[in-house]
Design a protein around this motif. Sequence first.
Motif, PDB file in Angstrom:
ATOM      1  N   ILE A 149      52.293  32.938  42.829  1.00  0.00           N
ATOM      2  CA  ILE A 149      52.187  32.688  41.391  1.00  0.00           C
ATOM      3  C   ILE A 149      53.060  31.495  41.017  1.00  0.00           C
ATOM      4  CG2 ILE A 149      52.623  33.670  39.111  1.00  0.00           C
ATOM      5  CD1 ILE A 149      52.058  36.422  40.323  1.00  0.00           C
ATOM      6  N   GLU A 150      52.480  30.580  40.235  1.00  0.00           N
ATOM      7  CA  GLU A 150      53.161  29.316  39.960  1.00  0.00           C
ATOM      8  C   GLU A 150      54.013  29.324  38.696  1.00  0.00           C
ATOM      9  OE1 GLU A 150      50.321  25.910  41.823  1.00  0.00           O
ATOM     10  OE2 GLU A 150      49.505  26.941  40.057  1.00  0.00           O
ATOM     11  N   ASN A 151      53.654  30.128  37.687  1.00  0.00           N
ATOM     12  CA  ASN A 151      54.402  30.052  36.431  1.00  0.00           C
ATOM     13  C   ASN A 151      54.346  31.367  35.665  1.00  0.00           C
ATOM     14  OD1 ASN A 151      51.933  29.968  34.673  1.00  0.00           O
ATOM     15  ND2 ASN A 151      51.614  28.050  35.790  1.00  0.00           N
ATOM     16  N   ALA A 152      55.130  31.436  34.588  1.00  0.00           N
ATOM     17  CA  ALA A 152      55.285  32.674  33.822  1.00  0.00           C
ATOM     18  C   ALA A 152      54.056  33.024  32.999  1.00  0.00           C
ATOM     19  CB  ALA A 152      56.505  32.553  32.906  1.00  0.00           C
ATOM     20  N   GLU A 153      53.162  32.071  32.771  1.00  0.00           N
ATOM     21  CA  GLU A 153      51.966  32.349  31.974  1.00  0.00           C
ATOM     22  C   GLU A 153      50.851  32.993  32.794  1.00  0.00           C
ATOM     23  OE1 GLU A 153      53.468  29.184  31.895  1.00  0.00           O
ATOM     24  OE2 GLU A 153      54.615  29.899  30.150  1.00  0.00           O
ATOM     25  N   THR A 154      50.985  32.983  34.106  1.00  0.00           N
ATOM     26  CA  THR A 154      49.893  33.423  34.976  1.00  0.00           C
ATOM     27  C   THR A 154      49.546  34.891  34.770  1.00  0.00           C
ATOM     28  OG1 THR A 154      50.512  31.780  36.641  1.00  0.00           O
ATOM     29  CG2 THR A 154      49.121  33.601  37.367  1.00  0.00           C
ATOM     30  N   PHE A 155      50.548  35.752  34.721  1.00  0.00           N
ATOM     31  CA  PHE A 155      50.287  37.186  34.604  1.00  0.00           C
ATOM     32  C   PHE A 155      49.480  37.494  33.346  1.00  0.00           C
ATOM     33  CE2 PHE A 155      51.195  41.555  33.402  1.00  0.00           C
ATOM     34  CZ  PHE A 155      51.073  42.238  34.608  1.00  0.00           C
ATOM     35  N   SER A 156      49.925  36.990  32.216  1.00  0.00           N
ATOM     36  CA  SER A 156      49.213  37.278  30.965  1.00  0.00           C
ATOM     37  C   SER A 156      47.831  36.636  30.960  1.00  0.00           C
ATOM     38  CB  SER A 156      50.033  36.794  29.766  1.00  0.00           C
ATOM     39  OG  SER A 156      50.263  35.393  29.846  1.00  0.00           O
ATOM     40  N   LYS A 157      47.692  35.475  31.580  1.00  0.00           N
ATOM     41  CA  LYS A 157      46.390  34.814  31.619  1.00  0.00           C
ATOM     42  C   LYS A 157      45.371  35.667  32.362  1.00  0.00           C
ATOM     43  CE  LYS A 157      44.087  30.514  32.990  1.00  0.00           C
ATOM     44  NZ  LYS A 157      44.273  29.125  33.480  1.00  0.00           N
ATOM     45  N   TRP A 158      45.746  36.182  33.519  1.00  0.00           N
ATOM     46  CA  TRP A 158      44.821  36.995  34.309  1.00  0.00           C
ATOM     47  C   TRP A 158      44.576  38.350  33.643  1.00  0.00           C
ATOM     48  CZ3 TRP A 158      42.923  36.292  39.622  1.00  0.00           C
ATOM     49  CH2 TRP A 158      43.090  34.988  40.088  1.00  0.00           C
ATOM     50  N   MET A 159      45.621  38.986  33.130  1.00  0.00           N
ATOM     51  CA  MET A 159      45.446  40.301  32.510  1.00  0.00           C
ATOM     52  C   MET A 159      44.643  40.209  31.212  1.00  0.00           C
ATOM     53  SD  MET A 159      46.689  42.519  34.526  1.00  0.00           S
ATOM     54  CE  MET A 159      46.349  41.494  35.956  1.00  0.00           C
ATOM     55  N   ASP A 160      44.855  39.141  30.444  1.00  0.00           N
ATOM     56  CA  ASP A 160      44.077  38.962  29.216  1.00  0.00           C
ATOM     57  C   ASP A 160      42.605  38.736  29.537  1.00  0.00           C
ATOM     58  OD1 ASP A 160      46.344  39.270  27.721  1.00  0.00           O
ATOM     59  OD2 ASP A 160      46.625  37.131  27.294  1.00  0.00           O
ATOM     60  N   ALA A 161      42.340  37.985  30.609  1.00  0.00           N
ATOM     61  CA  ALA A 161      40.947  37.768  31.018  1.00  0.00           C
ATOM     62  C   ALA A 161      40.282  39.094  31.369  1.00  0.00           C
ATOM     63  CB  ALA A 161      40.893  36.813  32.207  1.00  0.00           C
ATOM     64  N   ALA A 162      41.021  39.975  32.023  1.00  0.00           N
ATOM     65  CA  ALA A 162      40.466  41.274  32.406  1.00  0.00           C
ATOM     66  C   ALA A 162      40.247  42.164  31.184  1.00  0.00           C
ATOM     67  CB  ALA A 162      41.399  41.961  33.398  1.00  0.00           C
ATOM     68  N   ARG A 163      41.198  42.172  30.274  1.00  0.00           N
ATOM     69  CA  ARG A 163      41.100  43.050  29.104  1.00  0.00           C
ATOM     70  C   ARG A 163      39.967  42.644  28.164  1.00  0.00           C
ATOM     71  NH1 ARG A 163      46.923  42.186  29.022  1.00  0.00           N
ATOM     72  NH2 ARG A 163      48.042  44.035  29.777  1.00  0.00           N
ATOM     73  N   THR A 164      39.684  41.354  28.085  1.00  0.00           N
ATOM     74  CA  THR A 164      38.689  40.867  27.120  1.00  0.00           C
ATOM     75  C   THR A 164      37.313  40.646  27.735  1.00  0.00           C
ATOM     76  OG1 THR A 164      39.381  38.572  27.545  1.00  0.00           O
ATOM     77  CG2 THR A 164      40.475  39.749  25.743  1.00  0.00           C
ATOM     78  N   ALA A 165      37.158  40.945  29.010  1.00  0.00           N
ATOM     79  CA  ALA A 165      35.879  40.701  29.688  1.00  0.00           C
ATOM     80  C   ALA A 165      34.848  41.758  29.297  1.00  0.00           C
ATOM     81  CB  ALA A 165      36.084  40.704  31.200  1.00  0.00           C
ATOM     82  N   SER A 166      33.591  41.449  29.580  1.00  0.00           N
ATOM     83  CA  SER A 166      32.507  42.398  29.327  1.00  0.00           C
ATOM     84  C   SER A 166      32.639  43.595  30.262  1.00  0.00           C
ATOM     85  CB  SER A 166      31.156  41.722  29.559  1.00  0.00           C
ATOM     86  OG  SER A 166      30.992  41.412  30.935  1.00  0.00           O
ATOM     87  N   PRO A 167      32.035  44.722  29.907  1.00  0.00           N
ATOM     88  CA  PRO A 167      32.123  45.906  30.781  1.00  0.00           C
ATOM     89  C   PRO A 167      31.540  45.666  32.169  1.00  0.00           C
ATOM     90  CG  PRO A 167      31.338  46.512  28.590  1.00  0.00           C
ATOM     91  CD  PRO A 167      31.340  45.020  28.639  1.00  0.00           C
ATOM     92  N   GLU A 168      30.604  44.708  32.294  1.00  0.00           N
ATOM     93  CA  GLU A 168      29.977  44.443  33.590  1.00  0.00           C
ATOM     94  C   GLU A 168      30.855  43.590  34.502  1.00  0.00           C
ATOM     95  OE1 GLU A 168      28.460  43.716  30.648  1.00  0.00           O
ATOM     96  OE2 GLU A 168      27.272  45.573  30.558  1.00  0.00           O
ATOM     97  N   THR A 169      31.868  42.939  33.939  1.00  0.00           N
ATOM     98  CA  THR A 169      32.736  42.080  34.742  1.00  0.00           C
ATOM     99  C   THR A 169      33.773  42.929  35.457  1.00  0.00           C
ATOM    100  OG1 THR A 169      32.446  40.263  33.177  1.00  0.00           O
ATOM    101  CG2 THR A 169      34.279  40.093  34.729  1.00  0.00           C
ATOM    102  N   MET A 170      33.785  42.827  36.773  1.00  0.00           N
ATOM    103  CA  MET A 170      34.660  43.669  37.586  1.00  0.00           C
ATOM    104  C   MET A 170      35.690  42.879  38.383  1.00  0.00           C
ATOM    105  SD  MET A 170      34.002  46.948  37.370  1.00  0.00           S
ATOM    106  CE  MET A 170      32.833  47.832  36.331  1.00  0.00           C
ATOM    107  N   MET A 171      35.517  41.559  38.500  1.00  0.00           N
ATOM    108  CA  MET A 171      36.369  40.805  39.415  1.00  0.00           C
ATOM    109  C   MET A 171      36.665  39.431  38.838  1.00  0.00           C
ATOM    110  SD  MET A 171      35.644  40.169  43.475  1.00  0.00           S
ATOM    111  CE  MET A 171      36.938  39.671  44.605  1.00  0.00           C
ATOM    112  N   TRP A 172      37.873  38.937  39.110  1.00  0.00           N
ATOM    113  CA  TRP A 172      38.314  37.648  38.600  1.00  0.00           C
ATOM    114  C   TRP A 172      38.959  36.853  39.729  1.00  0.00           C
ATOM    115  CZ3 TRP A 172      38.583  42.354  36.509  1.00  0.00           C
ATOM    116  CH2 TRP A 172      38.017  42.552  35.237  1.00  0.00           C
TER     117      TRP A 172
END
Length: 502
Positions: A99-122
């Motif tokens: 992990i390169e920076n402090a924004e990475t965790f929230s960026k990935w987790m936010d993408a997962a939380r806001t994704a469609s129900p069909e999206t399973m992988m990032w």
Amino acid sequence: MNSAIVSICVLTYGDYMGLVRRCIESVQQHCPRTEYRLLVAANSPGPETRDYLETLHASGDIDTLICSEENVNKCPMMRRLFAEVQTEYIWWFDDDSWIENAETFSKWMDAARTASPETMMWGRVYYVSHEHEFCYGRDAVEWVRRAEWFAGKEPPSWQPGGKDVFEYEGRESGDGRWFFVAGGCWLIKTKAVRALDWPDRRLVKEGDDVYLSEALRQNGWQMQNMGPANGVAINDHGRRGIHRETGRIVEETKRTHPVEVVVVNWRRPDNVRRIVEAFRRQGRFCSVTVIDAADQPEYALPKDVLRMAHRHFVFGHNFGSFNRFVPCLGYMAPYTLFHDDDLLPGPNAVEHLLLCAAEYPHFSVMGEFGRHISPDGQELVHDRQRSPRRVLPVDFLVRSYFIRTANLKHIFLAAAALGIHRVECEDDLLMCMSIQRATKYPCVVTRDGGRDTSLAMEHLPEPHALWHRSDHFSRRADFIRAQMEAGWKPLQADAPGAMVNP
């Protein structure tokens, strides 16, 4: 730790203390500790690495630690780690991703939380066009069909019907693109892992990321591309493996090229230089082998051309048309391309051959210059016009020959039957006819994909060509008649009459 939403799973291998330390410390530095559990597995770790991991486990910085003295490999160890997961998400890291920076965790987790129900992988999404790039010696399409997670959707394939597509980009072809999330770092919903019982128990390592992505597609689920600027450096260290002879962990070289190109020099060293340079620029699709059979010093290949090739052979004796076959036991790529020394290939020529072979796998020899033989045994000396939509059958090929390396044995068996007369045979006819008779598959010309995909983007000077010999056509006619008497039959296509010159 009950508030943790993601299990960060790290797999390390061998005595690479610097890699696993960098990976784990990047997690500790940039991820909120209450929101993740850290699970680490170590295959055949060195003493220093093991001490480091056990210290972190004892202090609670690592929640679950699994160490194996022997290398049980990636996928079996992944199954052990996933059995310990109790969170909603799994975030996978190879030990050379970090992990390169402090924004990475929230960026990935936010993408997962806001994704469609069909999206399973990032993760970082790529695609490959050829099975050779992720599986070696395995029929990937059939492997998918036999999987417990196979849901009836046609796997990617360039044959019509691949991904249930029959007219891909206007040609008679399926869709052979395998989309996948890069295996060095990816985030997935745990319920998808449980539903698929992932990783597939048949997997060891190769192709696991591609097959996981296909398993998701089979079940109607989607992947989300996190793009190149996603805050994770993925797989920034050379591949590692076990040396087959010593058993020691070593850096792996690049994967085996799917095609070995073989070019023979007799009296055209300038041509061969340009051809070798052109094939070297084709990158991962091919290796280049040159055979220098020059009979006079002024025609010999310079040392820099020999060094440019992946392998070279220098013959003190000229075997004539059999020069290219002499090292055959050493050709080990899945495919071999025998290429004449007067054709300069386009930049995508080898990739196009692989694409055509995937679209039409039931061929004996494939090339660009195909010809027919009349029912009475007359060679129709003109090249069949190619189609932009499909490969087309021909009786034989000239000048460039793409074959499955395993089929080389049929050439030797046919040559042995000729006895002393093999010296006078025509190697292009022998190659095509022997493999046709053994496999029952036709010779074919490639689909016309344009200049960049051509095996002859440019025709080079051809002094000393065999067709200049006065007995060239009579020798070929004699050989064709002999093969027909032995049982070989032409396609008997309705082709125009013979031309005087090629």
